[in-house]
Structure formats: C-alpha cells, structure tokens
Design an enzyme around this catalytic site. Structure first.
Site, PDB file in Angstrom:
ATOM      1  N   GLU A   1      10.683   1.174   9.717  1.00 24.49           N
ATOM      2  CA  GLU A   1      11.666   2.198   9.310  1.00 24.49           C
ATOM      3  C   GLU A   1      10.980   3.532   9.546  1.00 24.49           C
ATOM      4  O   GLU A   1      10.078   3.909   8.805  1.00 24.49           O
ATOM      5  CB  GLU A   1      12.023   2.040   7.828  1.00 24.49           C
ATOM      6  CG  GLU A   1      12.703   0.731   7.481  1.00 24.49           C
ATOM      7  CD  GLU A   1      14.118   0.632   8.017  1.00 24.49           C
ATOM      8  OE1 GLU A   1      14.620   1.580   8.642  1.00 24.49           O
ATOM      9  OE2 GLU A   1      14.719  -0.433   7.824  1.00 24.49           O
TER      10      GLU A   1
ATOM     11  N   THR B   1       7.205   7.806  13.050  1.00 24.30           N
ATOM     12  CA  THR B   1       7.319   7.092  14.326  1.00 24.30           C
ATOM     13  C   THR B   1       5.936   6.985  14.980  1.00 24.30           C
ATOM     14  O   THR B   1       5.599   5.946  15.570  1.00 24.30           O
ATOM     15  CB  THR B   1       8.315   7.823  15.243  1.00 24.30           C
ATOM     16  OG1 THR B   1       9.606   7.719  14.618  1.00 24.30           O
ATOM     17  CG2 THR B   1       8.379   7.216  16.629  1.00 24.30           C
TER      18      THR B   1
ATOM     19  N   CYS C   1      13.797  10.852   5.575  1.00 27.13           N
ATOM     20  CA  CYS C   1      13.906  10.332   6.939  1.00 27.13           C
ATOM     21  C   CYS C   1      15.296  10.596   7.515  1.00 27.13           C
ATOM     22  O   CYS C   1      15.450  10.826   8.698  1.00 27.13           O
ATOM     23  CB  CYS C   1      13.581   8.848   6.958  1.00 27.13           C
ATOM     24  SG  CYS C   1      14.528   7.908   5.762  1.00 27.13           S
TER      25      CYS C   1
ATOM     26  N   GLY D   1       7.505   4.804   7.568  1.00 28.68           N
ATOM     27  CA  GLY D   1       6.665   5.980   7.768  1.00 28.68           C
ATOM     28  C   GLY D   1       7.044   6.667   9.064  1.00 28.68           C
ATOM     29  O   GLY D   1       8.155   6.501   9.574  1.00 28.68           O
TER      30      GLY D   1
ATOM     31  N   GLU E   1      10.386  15.773  14.490  1.00 26.45           N
ATOM     32  CA  GLU E   1      10.670  15.682  13.064  1.00 26.45           C
ATOM     33  C   GLU E   1       9.717  16.601  12.308  1.00 26.45           C
ATOM     34  O   GLU E   1       8.505  16.393  12.325  1.00 26.45           O
ATOM     35  CB  GLU E   1      10.485  14.231  12.589  1.00 26.45           C
ATOM     36  CG  GLU E   1      10.906  14.045  11.155  1.00 26.45           C
ATOM     37  CD  GLU E   1      10.645  12.637  10.640  1.00 26.45           C
ATOM     38  OE1 GLU E   1       9.533  12.119  10.848  1.00 26.45           O
ATOM     39  OE2 GLU E   1      11.556  12.062  10.024  1.00 26.45           O
TER      40      GLU E   1
ATOM     41  N   LYS F   1       0.851  -1.193   0.000  1.00 23.57           N
ATOM     42  CA  LYS F   1       0.000   0.000   0.000  1.00 23.57           C
ATOM     43  C   LYS F   1       0.884   1.239   0.000  1.00 23.57           C
ATOM     44  O   LYS F   1       1.563   1.521   0.979  1.00 23.57           O
ATOM     45  CB  LYS F   1      -0.905   0.041   1.234  1.00 23.57           C
ATOM     46  CG  LYS F   1      -1.932   1.180   1.132  1.00 23.57           C
ATOM     47  CD  LYS F   1      -2.641   1.471   2.423  1.00 23.57           C
ATOM     48  CE  LYS F   1      -1.915   2.473   3.265  1.00 23.57           C
ATOM     49  NZ  LYS F   1      -1.739   3.799   2.609  1.00 23.57           N
TER      50      LYS F   1
END
Ligand code: NAD
Length: 496
Positions: A250, A230, A284, A228, A383, A176
């Site tokens: 990840e 956290t 990332c 994606g 982030e 997806k």
C-alpha cells in the site's frame, strides 16, 4: 519519562544489545519516551516466535468463532483505552485532537469489522466436474507468518489494518511500526497482551530500515504486508523476490480532485481543502492535485485562499486546532524543500509557503497553495506528503481526466459535480483504486482499498483484505473407484 519494551513471544523485553531510541514530540521537539530498539537478533527472535506459534497450530487451528471472539476482545480494549492511546498518538505524531479522536474510533471499528468478517467461511466447493466424478474443494488456509511494516501517519489504524485481517485468516505476525510512532504501537502491545490471544501470535518490535529488511528477507516469513512510500515499496518488492514471498504493498499517491463546472462550489472547495490539507496532507489518499476548468478557476482559488486564512494553527492537543506540526523535522524539511522547488518551477504561490510565525519551536509548515501548476512539474508529479495543494487548469472535462491520469500513482481521486451520473462517468475513467464523488477520505472497512500503478499491489480491508492473508488449496477428491474409468497412462482425457 515513559519507557517501552519490545513485545516478543508474549513478553516485554529490552533490546538484546540494550539499544534505546527516543520518542520525540514534534510540537516542541521534546523527548517524551524511551523505547527499546530491536537488534537483528531481536527481529529474528520475534520471527521465530511467530513461526513457532503458527506451526504449533495454537491460532490457525482455532475455529472462526474463537478467532472472532479474540479480535473483538482486542477491539473492545482499544475502545476502553482510547483516551490514553489518543494522547500518545498526538504526542508522537503531531496529529490534531480531532484527527486522532477519529483515529481511535476507526481503529476500534476496523478491529470490530474484522471480528465480524472472521466468521465468514471462505471455503468453496467448485462445480466443475460431471456429477459423481469428483468433488473439488477450494480451501482457504492462512498464509503463515506475516511481516507487517507500517508508516507513521495513521499509526494505530495502520497497525489494525494489518493485525486484524491477518488474525482473522489464522496467521501469526511480527509488526514493525515506523520509528516516529512506535509508542502507540507498544501501548497496543500491552492491550493485545491482556487478551486471550496465545503468546507469539502477535509480536511488536521497533526499529528502522535494517529491522524491516530482516523482516522482508528472513526465510521463516511467508508474507510481507507493507504500507509506506513507493520508494521503499520498490525495495521491499525486490528484497521479497529473493525468496518469492507474497507481498501486499500500500504505497504513495498524488490523487487528483476534479471540480466539474456544474459543482456546488461551497461543497467542492471545502471538500477539496479537506482532501488536500487534512492531517497536514500526510495522507496517502490526500487530494494533492486540484484540477479546475477555466469556468471555476479564479473563484475556487480565491475561495481556497480565504479558507486557508481561517484555519487555526496550534497545539495539536487543543480541540479546536486545525493544523498541527508535521510528524518530524525530517518531514518538515522535505515539505519546505518542495515548496522551494515549486517556486523555482514557476508555480504561483497563492498562500503560505513557510513556517508559521510564532511556531518556530515545532515542526510546523503553513498550509500552502500553489496555482498555475503545470502537471509536469515536480510538485504535481511527486508525493510531497505535506500541506501543499497544486491547482492545475484543464481545458474541459476530458482534459481534466487526462491530467488526473497523467501520474505514476493511482491511489485515489475525486469528482465534484451536482450531476451524479456525469460524475460517475468521470469516476470510471480515473485510474485509481478509490474514487469519491462529492466526498473525500471516507473509507469503509468492508470495501477493498489499494492502489493502481505505482500506488500498490493488492488490496486491504473487507473480505479481500482477509483473503490477502490466505493461500488457496484445491483438493480434488475422485469419486470413481473404478480402475477402468481412470484416464491414466495412454488414455486421453475425455472431451465434452
Ligand atoms: P516509508 O516508506 O519511509 O517507511 C514505511 C515503513 O517502512 C517504516 O516502518 C520504515 O521504518 C520501513 N522501512 C524503511 N525502509 C525499509 C526497508 N528498506 N525495508 C523494510 N522496511 C523499511 O514511509 P513513511 O515515511 O513512514 O510514510 C509515508 C508514506 O507512506 C507515504 O508515501 C504514504 O503515501 C505512504 N502510505 C500509504 C498508505 C496506503 O495505504 N497506500 C497509507 C499510509 C501511508
């Protein structure tokens, strides 16, 4: 208007409830494609197709060489179709021409590398028993059906980082993509469909969190491979726990770039700008914190400011554009909100901070530089995933390491110095999965990639990346066919 369907069990299908979603170009906010939007029923159908394709052995029973050949076919077809894939990726994500051109090559390279790695025999015979007593085999078997859920920042690379190693291991997959970047994934489905891959082995469906949630909780799925944020990673880990599914996560980062006082400043400033602003900071591994000691502080900030002023903002389709739009209006707002937070927290806004003049129709944000940032500020701890660099002052090298590690993330880091030995010493002290010395963003498909702390669980890429899609089975073959020598029932195990 382009139209795309779901790819389930080797067929292109409308959604069972005929739901459709728009693909929006963030450069001008125009809708350029309509895509079928998977329902929960469609998601279940895709998972069932992958389950059946796994259980009937159509892929897992193939020899390594046969799997390798099909993965190579996918790689070659990606290369053949790279111009179209690149155009779609630019339209759906706002990736610049330069960045998306590299993406096409790196997607091809990831598939080619895994085609080669697929030839590796991962099975072992253990040397753990006295000769003639037993043979102990460690067999690597494909883990089964994989739910792969990916983000929007490197759509095709992220897809291939999941599909290629899972195929190399012998798994079947439901992928997806993020809703923002589903067009390129469904174009990839056409490419995969034109290869010799048996039907049902790869299925590609669209949708948002609801579809993702079904993919994580469905009992027919054996593994979840997620890339994606956290925040969502935590939800996925919790949801996967209900059926104790294997997960690879990840996740996000807040990586620190440390310029030591002996660094080549031209290299370090250019490199730190690349670390922080490449793809608008929507990486990332972005070096979104820049840690400087007193000695270089003012000069580096001045040089960075001058560099940002020269960056060309523009249409991402143009070959010379450095800064294109953010992926979406939502992401643009998130970044602008963080910039306001940074100002309120008392960081010094050195450059940027708003929407660039003349680009109001797109989802643009100026490259933004904050100096005098305290590492405890939100803009240093959270982030942002945008073109916002936070410059932090450290007393000395040890203080720089302390600041770099004072983060809940641990994805990447970097050290700039003319002395490789000194830089290596610092690199070893950083709690992060990838550390660059005088470089940034370069990843090698053969080297494992992943995060410490809240940046993730497990590793992708390389042989480690294939092993992540396997189970290990230990087969103990006893070679003593003598009842008296068996230590069963009341006999104790002989000690060495
Ligand atoms: P996101 O976490 O919002 O979404 C990622 C994917 O998860 C999307 O496909 C989304 O639809 C899906 N999703 C959302 N909620 C879900 C749920 N409850 N259950 C299952 N699936 C769900 O991330 P994003 O905004 O698309 O991407 C940006 C994030 O990705 C950043 O945090 C970035 O650091 C991270 N990222 C990490 C890596 C890495 O390798 N570590 C690489 C690229 C991006």
């Amino acid at each position: 208007m382009l139209e795309y369907k779901l790819y389930i069990n080797g067929e292109f299908k409308d959604a069972s409830d005929n739901a459709v979603m728009d693909a929006v170009n963030p450069y001008d906010r125009s809708v350029f494609a309509k895509l079928a939007k998977a329902s929960i029923n469609d998601t279940k159908s895709a998972i069932l197709a992958a389950r059946e394709a796994f259980d009937n052995g159509v892929w897992q029973a193939k020899k390594n060489e046969e799997r390798s050949a099909v993965i190579k076919q996918i790689a070659d077809k990606i290369k053949e179709n790279s111009a179209l894939l690149q155009e779609l990726e630019i339209k759906e994500s706002g990736s610049t021409y330069k960045k998306s051109k590299d993406d096409m090559f790196l997607t091809y390279r990831a598939a080619s590398t895994f085609a080669k790695l697929a030839l590796t025999d991962l099975n072992e015979t253990l040397d753990i028993s006295k000769e003639g007593v037993s043979k102990n085999l460690l067999i690597r078997e494909p883990i089964g059906v994989v739910s792969a859920i990916i983000p929007w920042n490197f759509p095709l690379q992220m897809a291939m980082w999941k599909i290629a190693p899972a195929l190399a291991a012998g798994c079947t997959i439901v992928l997806k993509p993020a809703p923002e970047t589903s067009v390129s994934a469904l174009e990839l489905a056409k490419i995969i469909d034109s290869t010799d891959l048996p039907k049902g082995v790869v299925n590609i469906i669209t949708g948002d969190a609801e579809v993702g949630q079904e993919m994580v909780t469905n009992p027919l799925v054996d593994k979840v491979a997620f890339t994606g944020s956290t925040e969502v990673g935590k939800i996925i880990m919790q949801n996967a726990a209900a059926s104790v599914k294997n997960v690879t996560l990840e996740l996000g980062g807040k990586s620190a770039s440390i310029i030591l006082d002996d660094a080549d400043l031209e290299l370090a400033v250019d490199g730190s700008a690349y670390a922080g602003y490449f793809h608008n900071g929507q990486c990332c591994v972005a070096g979104s914190r820049l840690i400087l000691t007193n000695k270089n502080y003012d000069e580096v900030v001045d040089r960075l400011k001058a560099k940002l002023a020269k960056m060309k903002i523009g249409n991402p389709m143009n070959k010379d554009t450095d800064i294109g739009p953010m992926v979406s209006e939502k992401q643009q707002k998130r970044v602008l909100d963080y910039i306001e937070i940074g100002k309120k927290e008392g960081a010094k806004l050195v450059y940027g901070g708003g929407v660039p003049k003349g680009f109001e129709t797109g989802c643009f944000v100026e490259p933004t530089l904050f100096a005098d940032v305290d590492n405890n500020m939100k803009i240093a701890q959270e982030e942002i995933f945008g073109p916002v660099l936070a410059v932090i002052k450290a007393k000395d090298e040890n203080d720089a390491v302390r600041i770099a590690n004072a983060s809940s993330f641990g994805l990447a880091g970097g050290v700039w110095s003319k002395d490789n030995e000194r830089a290596l010493n610092v690199a070893k002290k950083l709690r992060a999965g990838t550390v660059w010395i005088n470089e940034w963003h370069l990843l090698n498909d053969k080297a494992p990639f992943g995060g410490y702390k809240q940046s993730g669980v497990g590793r992708e890429l390389g042989i480690e990346g294939i092993k992540a899609y396997t189970e290990i089975k230990h087969i103990h073959i006893d070679e003593v066919l003598d009842r008296k020598k068996k230590f069963w029932y009341n006999v104790t195990i002989p000690q060495d």
